[in-house]
Write a protein that holds these residues in place. Structure first.
Motif, mmCIF file in Angstrom:
data_model
loop_
_atom_site.group_PDB
_atom_site.id
_atom_site.type_symbol
_atom_site.label_atom_id
_atom_site.label_comp_id
_atom_site.label_asym_id
_atom_site.label_seq_id
_atom_site.Cartn_x
_atom_site.Cartn_y
_atom_site.Cartn_z
ATOM 1 N N ALA A 39 -26.524 -1.144 -19.535
ATOM 2 C CA ALA A 39 -27.901 -2.258 -19.759
ATOM 3 C C ALA A 39 -27.589 -3.940 -19.525
ATOM 4 O O ALA A 39 -27.991 -4.762 -18.831
ATOM 5 C CB ALA A 39 -28.929 -2.186 -20.234
ATOM 6 N N LEU A 40 -26.716 -3.878 -20.649
ATOM 7 C CA LEU A 40 -25.731 -5.085 -20.846
ATOM 8 C C LEU A 40 -25.801 -5.822 -20.042
ATOM 9 O O LEU A 40 -25.034 -5.590 -18.583
ATOM 10 C CB LEU A 40 -24.651 -5.460 -22.509
ATOM 11 C CG LEU A 40 -24.694 -4.422 -22.948
ATOM 12 C CD1 LEU A 40 -23.739 -4.751 -24.163
ATOM 13 C CD2 LEU A 40 -26.158 -5.416 -24.421
ATOM 14 N N PRO A 41 -25.856 -6.728 -19.592
ATOM 15 C CA PRO A 41 -25.418 -8.311 -18.588
ATOM 16 C C PRO A 41 -24.238 -8.681 -18.346
ATOM 17 O O PRO A 41 -23.324 -8.494 -17.303
ATOM 18 C CB PRO A 41 -26.440 -9.246 -18.427
ATOM 19 C CG PRO A 41 -26.505 -9.513 -19.688
ATOM 20 C CD PRO A 41 -26.929 -8.310 -20.211
ATOM 21 N N GLU A 42 -23.452 -8.828 -19.341
ATOM 22 C CA GLU A 42 -21.941 -8.691 -19.404
ATOM 23 C C GLU A 42 -21.030 -8.745 -20.140
ATOM 24 O O GLU A 42 -22.061 -7.815 -21.526
ATOM 25 C CB GLU A 42 -21.392 -9.985 -18.671
ATOM 26 C CG GLU A 42 -22.264 -11.678 -20.523
ATOM 27 C CD GLU A 42 -22.410 -12.541 -19.669
ATOM 28 O OE1 GLU A 42 -21.500 -13.040 -20.164
ATOM 29 O OE2 GLU A 42 -22.873 -12.953 -19.065
ATOM 30 N N ALA A 43 -19.653 -8.286 -20.923
ATOM 31 C CA ALA A 43 -19.824 -8.325 -22.279
ATOM 32 C C ALA A 43 -19.737 -8.505 -22.966
ATOM 33 O O ALA A 43 -20.321 -9.961 -23.723
ATOM 34 C CB ALA A 43 -17.686 -8.488 -21.875
ATOM 35 N N LEU A 44 -20.063 -7.921 -24.135
ATOM 36 C CA LEU A 44 -20.657 -8.865 -25.359
ATOM 37 C C LEU A 44 -19.761 -9.427 -26.276
ATOM 38 O O LEU A 44 -19.927 -10.012 -26.574
ATOM 39 C CB LEU A 44 -21.021 -7.759 -26.159
ATOM 40 C CG LEU A 44 -22.665 -7.622 -26.146
ATOM 41 C CD1 LEU A 44 -23.036 -6.802 -27.064
ATOM 42 C CD2 LEU A 44 -23.537 -8.157 -25.855
ATOM 43 N N ASP A 45 -18.494 -8.745 -26.026
ATOM 44 C CA ASP A 45 -17.218 -9.209 -26.815
ATOM 45 C C ASP A 45 -17.504 -9.462 -28.918
ATOM 46 O O ASP A 45 -16.966 -10.089 -29.084
ATOM 47 C CB ASP A 45 -16.941 -10.778 -26.804
ATOM 48 C CG ASP A 45 -15.820 -11.696 -27.475
ATOM 49 O OD1 ASP A 45 -14.620 -10.978 -27.942
ATOM 50 O OD2 ASP A 45 -15.454 -13.309 -27.740
ATOM 51 N N ARG A 46 -17.835 -8.378 -29.009
ATOM 52 C CA ARG A 46 -18.708 -7.855 -30.043
ATOM 53 C C ARG A 46 -18.813 -6.860 -30.499
ATOM 54 O O ARG A 46 -19.505 -6.456 -29.201
ATOM 55 C CB ARG A 46 -19.357 -9.435 -30.523
ATOM 56 C CG ARG A 46 -20.432 -9.265 -29.888
ATOM 57 C CD ARG A 46 -21.679 -10.488 -30.694
ATOM 58 N NE ARG A 46 -20.819 -11.224 -29.269
ATOM 59 C CZ ARG A 46 -21.061 -12.513 -29.964
ATOM 60 N NH1 ARG A 46 -21.197 -12.845 -31.199
ATOM 61 N NH2 ARG A 46 -20.239 -13.957 -29.432
ATOM 62 N N PRO A 47 -19.431 -5.990 -31.837
ATOM 63 C CA PRO A 47 -19.472 -5.129 -31.100
ATOM 64 C C PRO A 47 -20.930 -4.722 -31.186
ATOM 65 O O PRO A 47 -21.441 -5.534 -31.168
ATOM 66 C CB PRO A 47 -19.988 -5.074 -33.331
ATOM 67 C CG PRO A 47 -18.498 -4.845 -34.221
ATOM 68 C CD PRO A 47 -18.277 -6.741 -32.797
ATOM 69 N N THR A 48 -21.132 -3.830 -30.355
ATOM 70 C CA THR A 48 -22.634 -3.205 -29.660
ATOM 71 C C THR A 48 -23.666 -2.631 -30.110
ATOM 72 O O THR A 48 -24.725 -2.865 -29.870
ATOM 73 C CB THR A 48 -21.932 -2.560 -28.720
ATOM 74 O OG1 THR A 48 -21.917 -1.392 -28.818
ATOM 75 C CG2 THR A 48 -20.968 -3.676 -27.053
ATOM 76 N N VAL A 49 -23.700 -2.250 -31.446
ATOM 77 C CA VAL A 49 -24.325 -0.724 -31.566
ATOM 78 C C VAL A 49 -25.561 -1.668 -32.031
ATOM 79 O O VAL A 49 -26.811 -1.259 -31.511
ATOM 80 C CB VAL A 49 -23.571 -0.394 -33.224
ATOM 81 C CG1 VAL A 49 -24.532 0.344 -33.896
ATOM 82 C CG2 VAL A 49 -22.903 0.167 -32.188
ATOM 83 N N LEU A 50 -25.515 -3.030 -32.752
ATOM 84 C CA LEU A 50 -26.600 -3.778 -33.129
ATOM 85 C C LEU A 50 -27.833 -3.983 -32.475
ATOM 86 O O LEU A 50 -28.797 -4.306 -32.453
ATOM 87 C CB LEU A 50 -26.547 -4.633 -34.045
ATOM 88 C CG LEU A 50 -27.289 -4.980 -34.843
ATOM 89 C CD1 LEU A 50 -28.785 -4.230 -36.067
ATOM 90 C CD2 LEU A 50 -27.102 -6.873 -36.077
#
Length: 443
Positions: A409-420
């Motif tokens: 569902a993320l609109p683009e890469a977070l470039d960081r840990p995603t879990v939180l």
């Protein structure tokens, strides 16, 4: 073969951070929830957290590759990716709210408080890892202690090192399976070894899911369906359900490590990713990390036959992880598998990050002639069912009562840990489904 039929209020597919957070909040509110997990609950098996275990509970026994050769480690088990992550946390980037209107702040802060997410104490961040951070500081780069889902006080015998990526055996690292347990305690039903193939759709509305449960056909009727099967699993289910645009474009937070040998002890026995550095302008994250001991020669062999010969120096090796904010390209497809090429911008990001990583390692005492970069891997398959494109602000698809709550569902890469971020998305979605105002406690 007899079809197994069940009826619930909410069917949630996947027990990683997204599925676990939605299931727990809905079950606690009295909703009839069924959580369907493709894998098993491996947490209490003798092989959990071992090299054997990592082969048993990952997709294709850890040999899942994109067409371009990107290695993707995809855990299939209760807890999802949190069963094999580095226990690192990061608040959502500002652009998620500014560009896409997704404000997760109240949920994020509530989760941080509940779980006790914080950097490890200085004395537990690792001597060699800290030396890397100090070397970066000497070069003018401010590295910071990473937020961690790891709490040493939870474990009677804290024993955290690179091997923790195989699964946590000492109990210090938080796992989304803990929220699954709480959901079950509140009345949710958990089905493991349940592979969901498609969503049942009638007149543009989700009516449940179909799949296979322990070898038998399964049909679950539900008022609401939440897909939380991950950046690869969710788009494939949606494609089978008639949403063909799902899976067009994918981000991976494409990752590599730069290694260098020092005279002193390396970081293999130290907790992973205790220090980090983010260059959001160029689009990459650096952190202290090395592959587990027995995986090191396997991973380096993908680069060439000479690189596993460096294995005897493992105990004196420093590592800097590079995670780039990769562009949306490639696809996840039922017919063609996974494709994830690197764009020109991706390669520029990678080159810039690699140059900095090499300079930091040399400053930390690494022999310049020993430096090399590992093969690329995909650590966060995401952005395959994107917010603002295929999902509305409440994470609902064009099919009524069908929601998505995972990295896809993320609109683009977070470039960081995603879990939180995904946990907070789950709390927000649960509040929406319960008709509550958008806040951690309904206010």
């Amino acid at each position: 073969m007899t079809m197994i039929k069940k009826q619930v209020g909410v069917a949630i597919v996947g027990s990683g951070p997204g599925g676990a957070s939605v299931a727990r909040d809905l079950a606690r509110a009295g909703k009839r929830v069924m959580l369907l997990e493709r894998g098993r609950d491996e947490r209490h098996r003798f092989y959990y957290g071992t090299y054997l275990g990592a082969l048993l509970y990952t997709d294709r026994h850890a040999l899942l590759f994109s067409k371009e050769g990107l290695n993707i480690i995809r855990p299939l088990m209760v807890g999802g990716a949190t069963s094999m992550y580095c226990g690192s946390a990061s608040r959502p980037p500002d652009w998620l709210k500014q560009k896409y209107g997704l404000d997760l702040t109240p949920h994020v802060e509530a989760i941080i408080q509940e779980i006790g997410i914080a950097p490890l104490p200085p004395e537990q961040r690792g001597i060699a890892s800290t030396r890397i951070a100090e070397a970066a500081h000497d070069l003018g780069y401010e590295w910071f202690p990473m937020l961690k889902f790891i709490r040493p006080d939870r474990s009677p015998r804290f024993d955290c090192g690179a091997k923790c990526m195989l699964g946590c055996r000492c109990g210090a690292k938080w796992n989304a399976g803990e929220w699954v347990d709480e959901a079950v305690a509140a009345g949710a039903e958990l089905l493991t070894q349940a592979r969901v193939d498609e969503v049942i759709v009638e007149n543009g509305q989700a009516r449940g899911v179909r799949g296979v449960w322990r070898g038998q056909p399964l049909e679950v009727e539900a008022d609401v369906v939440v897909l939380a099967a991950g950046g690869i699993g969710t788009p494939l289910i949606l494609q089978r359900s008639g949403l063909s645009p799902a899976g067009r474009g994918i981000a991976m937070d494409t990752t590599t490590m730069v290694y260098g040998v020092v005279r002193d002890k390396g970081i293999g026995d130290e907790p992973p990713m205790t220090w980090g550095y983010a260059d959001d302008e160029r689009g990459y994250l650096l952190s202290t990390l090395i592959d587990p001991w027995l995986l090191y020669p396997v991973i380096t062999a993908l680069k060439g036959w000479r690189y596993p010969l460096t294995w005897p120096r493992y105990g004196h090796t420093l590592g800097v992880m590079i995670k780039i904010k990769d562009d949306l390209c490639g696809s996840v497809s039922l017919d063609e598998g996974i494709s994830k090429p690197l764009s020109e911008h991706d390669r520029a990001r990678l080159d810039h990050a690699a140059d900095l990583a090499r300079r930091v390692l040399v400053r930390a005492g690494a022999d310049p002639d020993s430096l090399f970069m590992t093969p690329l891997r995909g650590t966060h398959p995401s952005a395959t069912v994107r917010l603002g494109t295929l999902l509305d602000q409440n994470l609902q698809t064009e099919i009524t009562h069908l929601y998505v709550c995972d990295a896809s569902a993320l609109p683009e890469a977070l470039d960081r840990p995603t879990v939180l971020t995904i946990l907070a998305m789950g709390r927000r979605l649960a509040a929406h489904l319960l008709g509550k105002p958008d806040g951690p406690n309904g206010h």
